[in-house]
Design a protein around this motif. Structure first.
Motif, PDB file in Angstrom:
ATOM      1  N   TYR A  37      22.582 -27.850   5.413  1.00 28.02           N
ATOM      2  CA  TYR A  37      22.074 -27.112   4.236  1.00 28.02           C
ATOM      3  C   TYR A  37      22.608 -27.742   2.946  1.00 28.02           C
ATOM      4  O   TYR A  37      21.850 -27.972   1.999  1.00 28.02           O
ATOM      5  CB  TYR A  37      22.463 -25.625   4.351  1.00 28.02           C
ATOM      6  CG  TYR A  37      22.512 -24.929   3.011  1.00 28.02           C
ATOM      7  CD1 TYR A  37      21.343 -24.646   2.303  1.00 28.02           C
ATOM      8  CD2 TYR A  37      23.733 -24.591   2.417  1.00 28.02           C
ATOM      9  CE1 TYR A  37      21.389 -24.051   1.041  1.00 28.02           C
ATOM     10  CE2 TYR A  37      23.791 -23.998   1.171  1.00 28.02           C
ATOM     11  CZ  TYR A  37      22.618 -23.735   0.488  1.00 28.02           C
ATOM     12  OH  TYR A  37      22.668 -23.160  -0.762  1.00 28.02           O
ATOM     13  N   LEU A  82      26.602 -16.993   9.098  1.00 27.03           N
ATOM     14  CA  LEU A  82      26.533 -18.060   8.094  1.00 27.03           C
ATOM     15  C   LEU A  82      25.543 -19.147   8.507  1.00 27.03           C
ATOM     16  O   LEU A  82      24.730 -19.602   7.710  1.00 27.03           O
ATOM     17  CB  LEU A  82      27.928 -18.668   7.874  1.00 27.03           C
ATOM     18  CG  LEU A  82      27.962 -19.874   6.913  1.00 27.03           C
ATOM     19  CD1 LEU A  82      27.509 -19.480   5.508  1.00 27.03           C
ATOM     20  CD2 LEU A  82      29.363 -20.479   6.847  1.00 27.03           C
ATOM     21  N   LEU A 144      42.740 -19.197   6.773  1.00 28.34           N
ATOM     22  CA  LEU A 144      42.864 -18.002   5.944  1.00 28.34           C
ATOM     23  C   LEU A 144      42.193 -16.864   6.694  1.00 28.34           C
ATOM     24  O   LEU A 144      40.997 -16.916   6.950  1.00 28.34           O
ATOM     25  CB  LEU A 144      42.186 -18.234   4.594  1.00 28.34           C
ATOM     26  CG  LEU A 144      42.790 -19.381   3.780  1.00 28.34           C
ATOM     27  CD1 LEU A 144      41.827 -19.828   2.714  1.00 28.34           C
ATOM     28  CD2 LEU A 144      44.098 -18.944   3.171  1.00 28.34           C
ATOM     29  N   GLN A 200      34.010 -15.039  -4.134  1.00 29.24           N
ATOM     30  CA  GLN A 200      33.676 -13.670  -3.762  1.00 29.24           C
ATOM     31  C   GLN A 200      32.742 -13.036  -4.790  1.00 29.24           C
ATOM     32  O   GLN A 200      31.834 -12.276  -4.449  1.00 29.24           O
ATOM     33  CB  GLN A 200      35.009 -12.899  -3.744  1.00 29.24           C
ATOM     34  CG  GLN A 200      35.116 -11.905  -2.676  1.00 29.24           C
ATOM     35  CD  GLN A 200      34.759 -12.499  -1.350  1.00 29.24           C
ATOM     36  OE1 GLN A 200      35.391 -13.450  -0.914  1.00 29.24           O
ATOM     37  NE2 GLN A 200      33.753 -11.963  -0.726  1.00 29.24           N
ATOM     38  N   TYR A 248      33.724 -24.748  -7.922  1.00 26.52           N
ATOM     39  CA  TYR A 248      33.608 -23.559  -8.784  1.00 26.52           C
ATOM     40  C   TYR A 248      32.568 -23.758  -9.876  1.00 26.52           C
ATOM     41  O   TYR A 248      32.174 -22.793 -10.531  1.00 26.52           O
ATOM     42  CB  TYR A 248      34.970 -23.174  -9.365  1.00 26.52           C
ATOM     43  CG  TYR A 248      35.922 -22.737  -8.269  1.00 26.52           C
ATOM     44  CD1 TYR A 248      35.634 -21.614  -7.500  1.00 26.52           C
ATOM     45  CD2 TYR A 248      37.068 -23.466  -7.964  1.00 26.52           C
ATOM     46  CE1 TYR A 248      36.462 -21.233  -6.457  1.00 26.52           C
ATOM     47  CE2 TYR A 248      37.910 -23.090  -6.930  1.00 26.52           C
ATOM     48  CZ  TYR A 248      37.596 -21.976  -6.177  1.00 26.52           C
ATOM     49  OH  TYR A 248      38.406 -21.600  -5.145  1.00 26.52           O
TER      50      TYR A 248
HETATM   51  C1  GRG Z   1      24.446 -20.095   0.244  1.00 27.71           C
HETATM   52  C2  GRG Z   1      25.914 -21.054  -1.552  1.00 27.71           C
HETATM   53  C3  GRG Z   1      25.802 -20.239  -0.334  1.00 27.71           C
HETATM   54  C4  GRG Z   1      26.929 -19.658   0.209  1.00 27.71           C
HETATM   55  C5  GRG Z   1      26.948 -18.835   1.443  1.00 27.71           C
HETATM   56  C6  GRG Z   1      29.901 -19.070   2.568  1.00 27.71           C
HETATM   57  C7  GRG Z   1      29.431 -18.296   1.382  1.00 27.71           C
HETATM   58  C8  GRG Z   1      28.019 -17.764   1.359  1.00 27.71           C
HETATM   59  C9  GRG Z   1      30.241 -18.033   0.351  1.00 27.71           C
HETATM   60  C10 GRG Z   1      31.663 -18.483   0.258  1.00 27.71           C
HETATM   61  C11 GRG Z   1      32.229 -18.014  -1.068  1.00 27.71           C
HETATM   62  C12 GRG Z   1      33.645 -18.465  -1.248  1.00 27.71           C
HETATM   63  C13 GRG Z   1      34.723 -17.562  -0.830  1.00 27.71           C
HETATM   64  C14 GRG Z   1      33.908 -19.661  -1.815  1.00 27.71           C
HETATM   65  C15 GRG Z   1      35.238 -20.212  -2.057  1.00 27.71           C
HETATM   66  C16 GRG Z   1      35.518 -21.272  -1.036  1.00 27.71           C
HETATM   67  C17 GRG Z   1      36.867 -21.924  -1.162  1.00 27.71           C
HETATM   68  C18 GRG Z   1      36.914 -23.391  -1.222  1.00 27.71           C
HETATM   69  C19 GRG Z   1      37.951 -21.193  -1.202  1.00 27.71           C
HETATM   70  C20 GRG Z   1      39.264 -21.805  -1.290  1.00 27.71           C
HETATM   71  O1  GRG Z   1      40.166 -20.766  -1.284  1.00 27.71           O
HETATM   72  P1  GRG Z   1      41.630 -21.054  -1.833  1.00 27.71           P
HETATM   73  O2  GRG Z   1      42.373 -19.779  -1.881  1.00 27.71           O
HETATM   74  O3  GRG Z   1      41.210 -21.615  -3.251  1.00 27.71           O
HETATM   75  O4  GRG Z   1      42.215 -22.195  -1.055  1.00 27.71           O
HETATM   76  P2  GRG Z   1      41.882 -21.521  -4.667  1.00 27.71           P
HETATM   77  O5  GRG Z   1      40.974 -22.392  -5.504  1.00 27.71           O
HETATM   78  O6  GRG Z   1      41.830 -20.076  -5.100  1.00 27.71           O
HETATM   79  O7  GRG Z   1      43.251 -22.072  -4.527  1.00 27.71           O
END
Ligand code: GRG
Length: 334
Positions: A37, A82, A144, A200, A248
């Motif tokens: 995708y 998903l 996580l 989120q 992001y």
């Molecule tokens: C169709 C675009 C689309 C998505 C499908 C899978 C999904 C639905 C959504 C995921 C949303 C999400 C939680 C994205 C963040 C992903 C990510 C790389 C998180 C990393 O988390 P941390 O805690 O990152 O490692 P930070 O940046 O906060 O340190």
């Protein structure tokens, strides 16, 4: 500012598919449909979807379907909500939704709705999609394991809406659950009381947009929280005090677009940051300048450029995460 290396990115995406033994392909094995995708939507945004053999992709996708109606990440893998969304999105890209038994897929999705309106990711109850996403990435390998039902709410709602079967889930309960995840800062967390996070927020705002429920969002408050994600380099982070990351550009910008506050960030500076994350020699985009590229960041970098109306990139729909012409074809037959 560097040039946008569109042709190199196309070459990179096509080459990932061929390099079946390398690290990126191996770690992607179990989530290949999700990777498909990302890659195929990027190709479409760059006007190059015809570089792949549609029949071959569709035949592989249909082999990933389980008797329950859900799809696994690859042939022989267990179904998950998903990958079911990814399958539906890719079929929509190729204008091939007609190969689906829509009732079967809709009944798989509706079977995952819980009493409180939330959704489970699969029959086992829960998997955090941050894990699914982070374990493919060479730079991230975190497990996580917090609950994340409202993420699955977006996936369920987006998928069932593309199939035009929103009536097969309890939308009112689903919306109530999402609203219960809203925080005093205007953002949304994984579960009621969970910390606001841009990924989120995309899921909650996207699901509310699709169900016509955006009146539940405090647009000015959320707009402030989201535009404060822009850091000095021009890049965006996912929550306060964190590093910027190209992904992001999608999670934050799509949310800002849906609440009509996209001009609250400096678009030029963000374009510059995304272009600095390109591998201009071999193609692909990374999370931050000089890191290794991967297909996930390549997609979200290009999708971010699309929301910034960058020349040569097709427009993307911020809620369905599909090119606007694909969404129009689904809902208006054109
Ligand atoms: C169709 C675009 C689309 C998505 C499908 C899978 C999904 C639905 C959504 C995921 C949303 C999400 C939680 C994205 C963040 C992903 C990510 C790389 C998180 C990393 O988390 P941390 O805690 O990152 O490692 P930070 O940046 O906060 O340190």
């Amino acid at each position: 500012m560097g040039e946008f290396a569109a042709d190199r990115h196309v070459k990179y995406i096509l080459s990932v598919e061929k390099r079946k033994d390398d690290f990126e392909s191996v770690v992607m094995e179990h989530l290949r449909l999700n990777g498909a995708y990302w890659g195929l939507t990027t190709l479409d945004l760059l006007g190059k979807l015809d570089a792949v053999d549609a029949d071959e992709v569709i035949s592989w996708i249909m082999q990933c379907q389980h008797e329950s109606g859900g799809f696994g990440g690859n042939i022989g893998h267990d179904p998950h909500i998903l990958y079911t969304l990814s399958a539906v999105q890719v079929l929509a890209l190729f204008d091939k939704l007609n190969v689906l038994d829509v009732n079967k897929v809709a009944s798989y999705i509706s079977s995952l709705q819980n009493e409180d309106g939330s959704f489970s990711g699969d029959m086992w109850g829960e998997v955090d999609t941050r894990y699914l996403i982070s374990c493919f990435s060479p730079v991230k390998n975190k497990l996580l394991k917090n609950l994340s039902y409202d993420r699955f709410s977006y996936i369920a709602i987006c998928c069932i809406s593309i199939l035009q079967r929103l009536d097969s889930i309890n939308v009112e309960r689903a919306v109530n659950y999402i609203v219960s995840c809203k925080n005093v800062d205007g953002g949304f967390g994984c579960t009621p009381g969970g910390e606001s996070h841009a990924g989120q927020i995309f899921c909650c705002v996207g699901a509310l947009a699709i169900t016509g429920s955006l009146h539940h969002v405090d647009k000015d408050l959320l707009g402030w929280w989201l535009c404060e994600r822009q850091v000095k380099s021009g890049g965006l982070n996912g929550r306060p005090e964190k590093l910027p990351d190209v992904c992001y550009s999608w999670w934050v910008l799509s949310s800002l677009t849906m609440i009509d506050r996209v001009d609250w960030i400096d678009g030029q500076k963000l374009v510059k940051f995304i272009l600095e994350c390109q591998d201009t020699e071999n193609g692909g985009i990374s999370d931050r300048p000089d890191d290794a590229v991967d297909i996930y960041h390549t997609y979200f970098g290009v999708a971010g450029l699309s929301l910034l109306e960058f020349p040569g990139v097709k427009a993307i729909d911020p809620a369905y995460a599909l090119p606007v012409d694909v969404v129009n074809r689904i809902f208006f037959g054109r």
